[in-house]
Write a protein that holds these residues in place. Sequence first.
Motif, PDB file in Angstrom:
ATOM      1  N   GLY A  11      40.028  13.815  21.484  1.00  0.00           N
ATOM      2  CA  GLY A  11      40.834  14.879  21.217  1.00  0.00           C
ATOM      3  C   GLY A  11      41.338  15.747  22.661  1.00  0.00           C
ATOM      4  O   GLY A  11      40.272  15.872  23.557  1.00  0.00           O
ATOM      5  N   ASP A  12      42.311  16.225  22.771  1.00  0.00           N
ATOM      6  CA  ASP A  12      42.790  16.781  24.047  1.00  0.00           C
ATOM      7  C   ASP A  12      42.031  18.069  24.063  1.00  0.00           C
ATOM      8  O   ASP A  12      41.488  18.736  23.300  1.00  0.00           O
ATOM      9  N   ALA A  13      41.996  18.721  25.245  1.00  0.00           N
ATOM     10  CA  ALA A  13      41.121  20.080  25.535  1.00  0.00           C
ATOM     11  C   ALA A  13      41.942  20.581  26.819  1.00  0.00           C
ATOM     12  O   ALA A  13      42.301  20.092  27.623  1.00  0.00           O
ATOM     13  N   PRO A  14      42.122  22.071  26.587  1.00  0.00           N
ATOM     14  CA  PRO A  14      42.818  22.758  27.733  1.00  0.00           C
ATOM     15  C   PRO A  14      42.056  22.708  28.857  1.00  0.00           C
ATOM     16  O   PRO A  14      40.626  22.844  28.961  1.00  0.00           O
ATOM     17  N   GLY A  15      42.568  22.143  30.035  1.00  0.00           N
ATOM     18  CA  GLY A  15      41.961  21.743  31.340  1.00  0.00           C
ATOM     19  C   GLY A  15      42.212  20.494  31.740  1.00  0.00           C
ATOM     20  O   GLY A  15      41.841  20.132  32.842  1.00  0.00           O
ATOM     21  N   SER A 124      34.674  16.532  29.102  1.00  0.00           N
ATOM     22  CA  SER A 124      35.917  17.472  28.588  1.00  0.00           C
ATOM     23  C   SER A 124      36.016  17.325  26.853  1.00  0.00           C
ATOM     24  O   SER A 124      36.237  16.455  26.565  1.00  0.00           O
ATOM     25  N   THR A 125      35.429  18.401  26.326  1.00  0.00           N
ATOM     26  CA  THR A 125      35.843  18.457  24.859  1.00  0.00           C
ATOM     27  C   THR A 125      35.706  19.857  24.510  1.00  0.00           C
ATOM     28  O   THR A 125      34.643  20.432  24.962  1.00  0.00           O
ATOM     29  N   ILE A 126      36.314  20.570  23.633  1.00  0.00           N
ATOM     30  CA  ILE A 126      36.305  21.916  22.962  1.00  0.00           C
ATOM     31  C   ILE A 126      34.994  22.024  22.455  1.00  0.00           C
ATOM     32  O   ILE A 126      34.251  23.013  22.056  1.00  0.00           O
ATOM     33  N   ASP A 134      26.254  21.348  30.587  1.00  0.00           N
ATOM     34  CA  ASP A 134      26.151  22.700  29.900  1.00  0.00           C
ATOM     35  C   ASP A 134      27.167  23.228  29.237  1.00  0.00           C
ATOM     36  O   ASP A 134      27.244  23.666  27.878  1.00  0.00           O
ATOM     37  N   ILE A 135      28.372  23.098  29.887  1.00  0.00           N
ATOM     38  CA  ILE A 135      29.634  23.481  29.535  1.00  0.00           C
ATOM     39  C   ILE A 135      30.799  22.375  29.869  1.00  0.00           C
ATOM     40  O   ILE A 135      30.640  21.769  30.711  1.00  0.00           O
ATOM     41  N   THR A 136      31.393  22.119  28.883  1.00  0.00           N
ATOM     42  CA  THR A 136      32.582  21.091  29.007  1.00  0.00           C
ATOM     43  C   THR A 136      34.162  21.958  28.894  1.00  0.00           C
ATOM     44  O   THR A 136      34.233  22.788  28.562  1.00  0.00           O
ATOM     45  N   ILE A 137      34.787  20.894  29.740  1.00  0.00           N
ATOM     46  CA  ILE A 137      36.382  21.349  30.095  1.00  0.00           C
ATOM     47  C   ILE A 137      36.972  21.695  28.516  1.00  0.00           C
ATOM     48  O   ILE A 137      36.848  21.041  27.654  1.00  0.00           O
ATOM     49  N   GLY A 138      37.544  22.986  28.378  1.00  0.00           N
ATOM     50  CA  GLY A 138      38.157  23.191  27.170  1.00  0.00           C
ATOM     51  C   GLY A 138      37.476  24.269  26.399  1.00  0.00           C
ATOM     52  O   GLY A 138      38.154  25.053  25.420  1.00  0.00           O
ATOM     53  N   VAL A 254      44.876  24.955  16.134  1.00  0.00           N
ATOM     54  CA  VAL A 254      45.531  26.086  17.244  1.00  0.00           C
ATOM     55  C   VAL A 254      44.406  26.094  18.380  1.00  0.00           C
ATOM     56  O   VAL A 254      44.838  26.356  19.388  1.00  0.00           O
ATOM     57  N   GLN A 255      43.264  25.788  17.938  1.00  0.00           N
ATOM     58  CA  GLN A 255      42.083  26.206  19.153  1.00  0.00           C
ATOM     59  C   GLN A 255      42.325  25.196  20.428  1.00  0.00           C
ATOM     60  O   GLN A 255      41.654  25.633  21.439  1.00  0.00           O
ATOM     61  N   ARG A 256      42.868  24.190  20.247  1.00  0.00           N
ATOM     62  CA  ARG A 256      43.035  23.208  21.188  1.00  0.00           C
ATOM     63  C   ARG A 256      44.364  23.259  22.032  1.00  0.00           C
ATOM     64  O   ARG A 256      44.533  22.562  22.874  1.00  0.00           O
TER      65      ARG A 256
END
Length: 322
Positions: A11-15, A124-126, A134-138, A254-256
Amino acid sequence: MKRIAVLTSGGDAPGMNAAIRAVVRTGIYRGWEVYGVQLGYQGLIDGKVIPLTARDVGGIIQRGGTILGSARSLEFKTKAGQLKAIRTLNQHGIEALVVIGGNGSQTGSYALHSLGFPVVGVASTIDNDLYGSDITIGVDTALNIALEAIDRLKTTASSHQRAFLVEVMGRDCGYLALMSAIAGGAEAVVIPEVEVDPEEIAQRLIRAYERGKAHALVVVAEGARYNAEGLAEYFKQHHERLGFDLRVTILGHVQRGGNPSAYDRILASRLGAAATEAIERGETGVLVGLIRGEVTTTPLEEVVNNKKPIDLRLFELAKVLD
Ligand code: F6P
């Protein structure tokens, strides 16, 4: 001269674009040639490899999605598909591959690594369900999009004395739902990690109505046993009246689709740069992520064999604050 390639998968992710840009520009800075693989692992199997220059990745840092395209490839799940992918890489003289993506994508990275090809993953994943970061891109962008929607829904909910069930993405992980519930001041949150009695949610809505609240909002993770439609169905069957009139909103993709936030652009730039640093050091078969604020590498074997836990103290906090 080293030649590397970069792809985005799942799945694409912003960033993601900011991460591609960082890989390309830091790779070129090191004197390497950088190639892009279009459409993820399927593109690798199909030989969709293009050279990328520093200018090719100009003007993309602010754009959501991925300029390389992404896909979920069934063929790549087979050994034959993986060997085809490695053949493509060898045909182009590529010595290392950077894979920007989430769980499924890093399982693919691990497969290539196990077959002897040098790979570095970028987290990278929302969904924020990837062990090793701990936190991923998106995540930050997706969370802010969910929050904006929640704020708007609260406005219209108040005008009509309605309760809204808002379903957010996250696959089997409740992170996005939990954080949007806390930040959005929801009356309740339903996540897959905690068994929830739908009757308890119904009672909360009824109590909120009786207290005279003008609206009520429940954030529901798509992967929960009772998703938004499941809950609405339960309410319909068991309660003639909740007090509030009920509506369901499913945020979905919409979130992606948003432009990446400042946080995601910076995180992606740092992780993309760290991927080429790891290749330079000869440290492959790892995922680049952020742990306690530091850019960190974790062996892909550990990444694919561990599940990232959710912080249940935040679930308790959401309950106390509602
Ligand atoms: O992994 C990201 C994600 O958006 C999940 O939250 C969601 O369940 C899934 O992808 C949707 O997949 P697709 O875009 O293939 O419909």
